[in-house]
Design a protein around this motif. Structure first.
Motif, short mmCIF file in Angstrom:
data_model
loop_
_atom_site.label_atom_id
_atom_site.label_comp_id
_atom_site.label_asym_id
_atom_site.label_seq_id
_atom_site.Cartn_x
_atom_site.Cartn_y
_atom_site.Cartn_z
N GLY A 1 44.66 46.40 39.77
CA GLY A 1 44.01 46.70 41.03
C GLY A 1 42.78 45.82 41.24
N ALA A 2 42.04 45.55 40.16
CA ALA A 2 40.86 44.69 40.27
C ALA A 2 41.26 43.27 40.63
CB ALA A 2 40.08 44.71 38.96
N GLN A 3 42.35 42.76 40.02
CA GLN A 3 42.82 41.42 40.35
C GLN A 3 43.27 41.35 41.80
OE1 GLN A 3 45.85 40.47 37.52
NE2 GLN A 3 44.40 40.04 35.88
N LYS A 4 43.93 42.38 42.25
CA LYS A 4 44.40 42.38 43.63
C LYS A 4 43.23 42.38 44.58
CE LYS A 4 47.44 44.87 46.80
NZ LYS A 4 48.34 46.03 46.98
N SER A 5 42.19 43.17 44.26
CA SER A 5 41.01 43.24 45.12
C SER A 5 40.30 41.90 45.18
CB SER A 5 40.06 44.32 44.62
OG SER A 5 38.87 44.34 45.38
N SER A 6 40.21 41.22 44.02
CA SER A 6 39.54 39.92 44.00
C SER A 6 40.31 38.88 44.79
CB SER A 6 39.34 39.45 42.55
OG SER A 6 40.60 39.26 41.92
N ARG A 7 41.63 39.00 44.81
CA ARG A 7 42.42 38.06 45.58
C ARG A 7 42.25 38.31 47.07
NH1 ARG A 7 48.21 37.57 42.32
NH2 ARG A 7 47.34 36.69 40.40
N GLU A 8 42.11 39.56 47.45
CA GLU A 8 41.95 39.86 48.86
C GLU A 8 40.58 39.46 49.37
OE1 GLU A 8 42.77 43.99 49.18
OE2 GLU A 8 44.96 43.76 49.01
N GLU A 9 39.57 39.46 48.53
CA GLU A 9 38.21 39.14 48.94
C GLU A 9 37.66 38.02 48.06
OE1 GLU A 9 35.88 42.66 48.80
OE2 GLU A 9 37.15 43.77 50.21
N PRO A 10 38.03 36.77 48.35
CA PRO A 10 37.51 35.65 47.56
C PRO A 10 36.02 35.46 47.80
CG PRO A 10 38.78 34.86 49.44
CD PRO A 10 38.99 36.34 49.37
N SER A 11 35.38 34.87 46.82
CA SER A 11 33.93 34.65 46.90
C SER A 11 33.61 33.61 47.97
CB SER A 11 33.39 34.19 45.55
OG SER A 11 33.69 35.12 44.54
N THR A 12 32.38 33.67 48.48
CA THR A 12 31.87 32.68 49.44
C THR A 12 30.69 31.98 48.80
OG1 THR A 12 32.57 34.01 51.34
CG2 THR A 12 30.89 32.31 51.72
N LEU A 13 30.81 30.66 48.61
CA LEU A 13 29.78 29.85 47.95
C LEU A 13 29.16 28.90 48.97
CD1 LEU A 13 31.80 28.99 44.73
CD2 LEU A 13 30.30 30.95 45.12
N GLU A 14 27.85 28.79 48.95
CA GLU A 14 27.14 27.99 49.95
C GLU A 14 26.81 26.61 49.41
OE1 GLU A 14 22.86 28.12 52.24
OE2 GLU A 14 24.03 29.99 52.13
#
Length: 586
Positions: free
Chosen positions: A3-16
């Motif tokens: 579930g954690a992997q799935k959540s991370s795939r749905e919400e990728p990080s945003t880097l500036e």
């Protein structure tokens, strides 16, 4: 955990990204040196070279009314770099950066007569500055020129110029005559007359040589296709002004592979190319020409005969070569992908990628693919990975190799919104299995080509936007593992003003992100180098591989034979049933 992997795939990080410096006005192109020390910029009034770590301008070469639109940079020695540029008038030039000074060494196509001037369509410097290639257009004609640069002589002359500059008794104007560039060969698109003259044949069916036959057939088919297009334009009410449309040229420098004409162990040890592969738009043939100097007191051959010809069933639309240049990938019409193995002289694979929205736009080798667990198998070194980009925006990966079945996987479908079309999709050499994606709407991301997921998004600095996302101005520094890209101030921001709207150099250091550390390669420059082998050694290696794979091949043959027997039994049973039905009707 899943579930954690799935959540991370749905919400990728945003880097500036970070804004580090203001760019010169109208910066049109960026390029990094291979050692990562310098960043070269082409802009209005000339070009500049910056230190890639401090972003301090090292040197510049300025000229009024000039605008550089294309720039390349390669190292000639530890302290000297060669730069190749093309300006907005189609003039190609060669510069040198030496001791923090930029010197103009040669103008490839000087504009002497405006009515007869040749326009440079593309200009390429080979790594190390020994060779170059440029394609030109003039009065409807096109051709390709291959150059030999006097690297050793230029290095000596640059040292002389430095000594003259440091001499207090010398004048301010340097009086150094730079050695000239040698045109090794001139290549024009094959024509029916030129091809027929090779062996005296007029009709294709009369040609005795196979390569001549392929060239003549290709020319005739291309000419017929252009006539059909012209006829359709005339029927639509358009005026036909020319009988043939200009043809574009694509070339690749090729390293020795041990089996091609002209290869030798001396050439292999030098690390320099021995041939150039060429194809023309509308052609089905990939042509290979050896890099040989023209005889003294004789101009370069305008219509040289190709030393090797690679025929294909469909028209070539895009191409790429592997880092070792042993493999040449050709994207063909009708969604066909053909990979030629230069060592064996035969196709490694011919793959039908897709049938819907699959007109090819670009193909590239994925050198930073993840290493599989079976890397110790006999054919592991033969396995290659390619990324195919279609004009409609769909993306595919192709995995193939000798002794293995080709595998095609679709990474993404054709976007429903044209603003989501990728304008840049390129592998990042120092990130394992990740590709940099820039979309038409200005979004940037890093995508995992194996898991088909977005790892992270890259956003410009505050109140900035990516300049021309349809054709972004960027460069990757492989040594420093950094992305450089041009950004402009967002006109919608409150701080926007014409006085402060100068373009910014935006950077992103991949190694500083915790999200990307797991993907960074420890030795990105390390590549599998192709060893030089003779024909006898190649045959022995082939026979050895055949012997080691005999058991597996026998299993495949047995399975195929069993399938044939089952199919034959089904056919006989069906024929028997049909015979019984006909007997009953009688």
């Amino acid at each position: 955990m899943e579930g954690a992997q799935k959540s991370s795939r749905e919400e990728p990080s945003t880097l500036e990204m970070t804004s580090v410096a203001q760019l010169p006005e109208n910066t049109n192109c960026l390029s990094c040196s291979e050692d990562g020390r310098y960043l070269s910029l082409g802009h209005s009034l000339g070009l500049s070279v910056w230190c890639a770590s401090t972003f301090i301008r090292v040197a510049e070469w300025l000229q009024d009314t000039m605008e550089i639109t294309s720039i390349q940079m390669t190292g000639m020695s530890e302290t000297t770099y060669l730069l190749g540029t093309v300006d907005d008038m189609g003039v190609a030039r060669v510069f040198a950066l030496h001791s923090d000074d930029i010197h103009l060494l040669n103008v490839i196509n000087p504009m002497e007569d405006v009515n007869q001037r040749s326009v440079c369509l593309s200009f390429e410097l080979y790594k190390g500055g020994h060779y170059g290639a440029a394609s030109f257009s003039c009065n409807g004609g096109v051709w390709l020129e291959i150059y030999l640069f006097p690297s050793a002589a230029w290095l000596n002359e640059l040292e002389m110029a430095l000594a003259q500059k440091q001499d207090p008794n010398s004048s301010e104007d340097l009086d150094v005559r730079w050695s000239g560039v040698t045109v090794m060969t001139k290549i024009k698109p094959p024509t029916v007359a030129a091809v027929s003259a090779l062996d005296g044949a007029v009709e294709v069916g009369q040609t005795a040589d196979f390569s001549t036959h392929c060239l003549a057939l290709d020319v005739i088919m291309s000419h017929s296709s252009q006539q059909d297009n012209s006829s359709s334009d005339t029927d639509a009410g358009k005026t036909k002004e020319t009988t043939e449309s200009p043809r574009r040229c694509t070339q690749h420098f090729l390293l020795p592979c041990g089996q091609c004409p002209g290869d030798s162990k001396a050439d292999f040890k030098s690390g320099l190319p021995v041939a150039v592969a060429v194809w023309w738009s509308g052609s089905r043939n990939l042509l290979q020409y050896l890099l040989q100097n023209a005889p003294r007191n004789k101009p370069a051959d305008v219509n040289p005969r190709p030393d090797v010809l690679w025929p294909n069933a469909k028209e070539i639309v895009c191409s790429a070569v592997s880092r070792c240049t042993r493999y040449v990938a050709l994207g063909l019409d009708d969604a066909l992908l053909c990979v030629w193995d230069r060592r064996s002289g035969a196709p490694l694979c011919v793959v039908l990628v897709s049938t819907a929205h699959s007109a090819f736009f670009r193909v590239q080798f994925m050198d930073c693919w993840a290493v599989s667990a079976d890397a110790s198998q006999v054919f592991a070194e033969e396995k290659i990975h390619l990324l195919v980009e279609c004009k409609g925006g769909a993306l595919h990966t192709v995995t193939t190799g000798r002794g293995t079945q080709s595998c095609t996987m679709q990474l993404s479908e054709r976007p429903a919104d044209s603003r989501d079309l990728p304008t840049v999709y390129t592998a990042v050499p120092f990130l394992q299995r990740l590709s940099l994606v820039v979309q038409r709407n200005g979004k940037m991301s890093l995508q995992d080509v194996i898991n088909k997921t977005t790892v992270c998004f890259l956003t410009p600095a505050t109140e900035s936007l990516i300049t021309t996302p349809c054709n972004p101005i960027y460069a990757l520094n492989n040594k420093q593992q950094t992305l450089f890209i041009r950004g402009d101030q967002d006109a919608r921001s409150s701080a926007f003003s014409e006085e402060t709207s100068q373009s910014q150099l935006l950077t992103f250091c991949f190694g500083e992100s915790d999200v990307l550390k797991q993907y960074i390669l420890s030795h990105p420059d390390k590549q599998t180098k192709m060893c030089y082998v003779t024909l006898e050694e190649t045959c022995n290696l082939y026979l050895q591989q055949r012997m080691l794979s005999a058991e597996e091949r026998n299993k495949v043959i047995l399975q195929t034979w069993e399938q044939l027997q089952e199919t034959a039994a089904m056919v006989q049973e069906r024929q028997r049933s049909c015979s019984q039905v006909r007997s009953c009707h009688r």
